[in-house]
Design a protein around this motif. Structure first.
Motif, PDB file in Angstrom:
ATOM      1  N   ALA A  33       3.852  -4.774   3.385  1.00 54.08           N
ATOM      2  CA  ALA A  33       4.789  -4.303   4.409  1.00 54.08           C
ATOM      3  C   ALA A  33       6.128  -3.922   3.780  1.00 54.08           C
ATOM      4  N   ARG A  34       6.569  -4.707   2.816  1.00 48.69           N
ATOM      5  CA  ARG A  34       7.814  -4.384   2.105  1.00 48.69           C
ATOM      6  C   ARG A  34       7.682  -3.055   1.362  1.00 48.69           C
ATOM      7  N   ASP A  35       6.509  -2.846   0.768  1.00 47.83           N
ATOM      8  CA  ASP A  35       6.268  -1.585   0.061  1.00 47.83           C
ATOM      9  C   ASP A  35       6.320  -0.399   1.016  1.00 47.83           C
ATOM     10  N   VAL A  36       5.737  -0.564   2.211  1.00 47.91           N
ATOM     11  CA  VAL A  36       5.767   0.512   3.208  1.00 47.91           C
ATOM     12  C   VAL A  36       7.206   0.789   3.618  1.00 47.91           C
ATOM     13  N   GLU A  37       7.985  -0.270   3.760  1.00 44.08           N
ATOM     14  CA  GLU A  37       9.402  -0.108   4.115  1.00 44.08           C
ATOM     15  C   GLU A  37      10.134   0.733   3.066  1.00 44.08           C
ATOM     16  N   GLN A  38       9.669   0.656   1.830  1.00 40.70           N
ATOM     17  CA  GLN A  38      10.275   1.411   0.734  1.00 40.70           C
ATOM     18  C   GLN A  38       9.644   2.784   0.545  1.00 40.70           C
ATOM     19  N   GLY A  39       8.752   3.157   1.466  1.00 35.33           N
ATOM     20  CA  GLY A  39       8.193   4.497   1.426  1.00 35.33           C
ATOM     21  C   GLY A  39       6.756   4.605   0.942  1.00 35.33           C
ATOM     22  N   ALA A  40       6.125   3.489   0.620  1.00 35.33           N
ATOM     23  CA  ALA A  40       4.734   3.521   0.150  1.00 35.33           C
ATOM     24  C   ALA A  40       3.788   3.867   1.303  1.00 35.33           C
ATOM     25  N   SER A  41       2.592   4.248   0.941  1.00 37.01           N
ATOM     26  CA  SER A  41       1.556   4.557   1.928  1.00 37.01           C
ATOM     27  C   SER A  41       1.217   3.314   2.747  1.00 37.01           C
ATOM     28  N   LYS A  42       0.844   3.524   3.990  1.00 38.81           N
ATOM     29  CA  LYS A  42       0.453   2.422   4.873  1.00 38.81           C
ATOM     30  C   LYS A  42      -0.962   1.927   4.579  1.00 38.81           C
ATOM     31  N   ASP A  43      -1.692   2.636   3.739  1.00 42.64           N
ATOM     32  CA  ASP A  43      -3.080   2.265   3.447  1.00 42.64           C
ATOM     33  C   ASP A  43      -3.199   0.842   2.912  1.00 42.64           C
ATOM     34  N   LYS A  44      -2.328   0.460   1.999  1.00 41.35           N
ATOM     35  CA  LYS A  44      -2.370  -0.884   1.418  1.00 41.35           C
ATOM     36  C   LYS A  44      -2.055  -1.936   2.471  1.00 41.35           C
TER      37      LYS A  44
END
Length: 91
Positions: free
Chosen positions: A34-45
């Protein structure tokens, strides 16, 4: 509604502590995703890790002969009730 068949993963994992460790591990991985998504990563993970968390939570529930429908009933009971109201109702 489809029935989820949970294999005897809890037997493979061993004792309750192993199951709980797996739930904790997956919770942490979900938080990090979720933190990664907040930083712009794909939601897939995030979706992948959430699926892992849900699966191992279902294994934990099965260890205690609890069902997903019992959890859904609890969520329905809470629907429309604020967090403060729900906490106050618990005492």
């Amino acid at each position: 509604m489809r029935t989820l068949v949970i294999p005897d993963v809890h037997q493979k994992l061993g004792k309750l502590n192993k199951i709980l460790e797996k739930v904790g591990e997956e919770a942490i991985e979900t938080i990090l995703a979720a933190r990664d998504v907040e930083q712009g990563a794909s939601k897939d993970k995030l979706i992948y890790e959430t699926a892992d968390l849900w699966f191992h939570t279902l294994v934990m529930l099965a260890q205690f002969d609890c069902t997903p429908s019992q959890v859904l009933i609890e969520l329905e009971r809470r629907f429309g009730v604020s967090g403060l109201q729900e906490k106050a109702a618990r005492g």
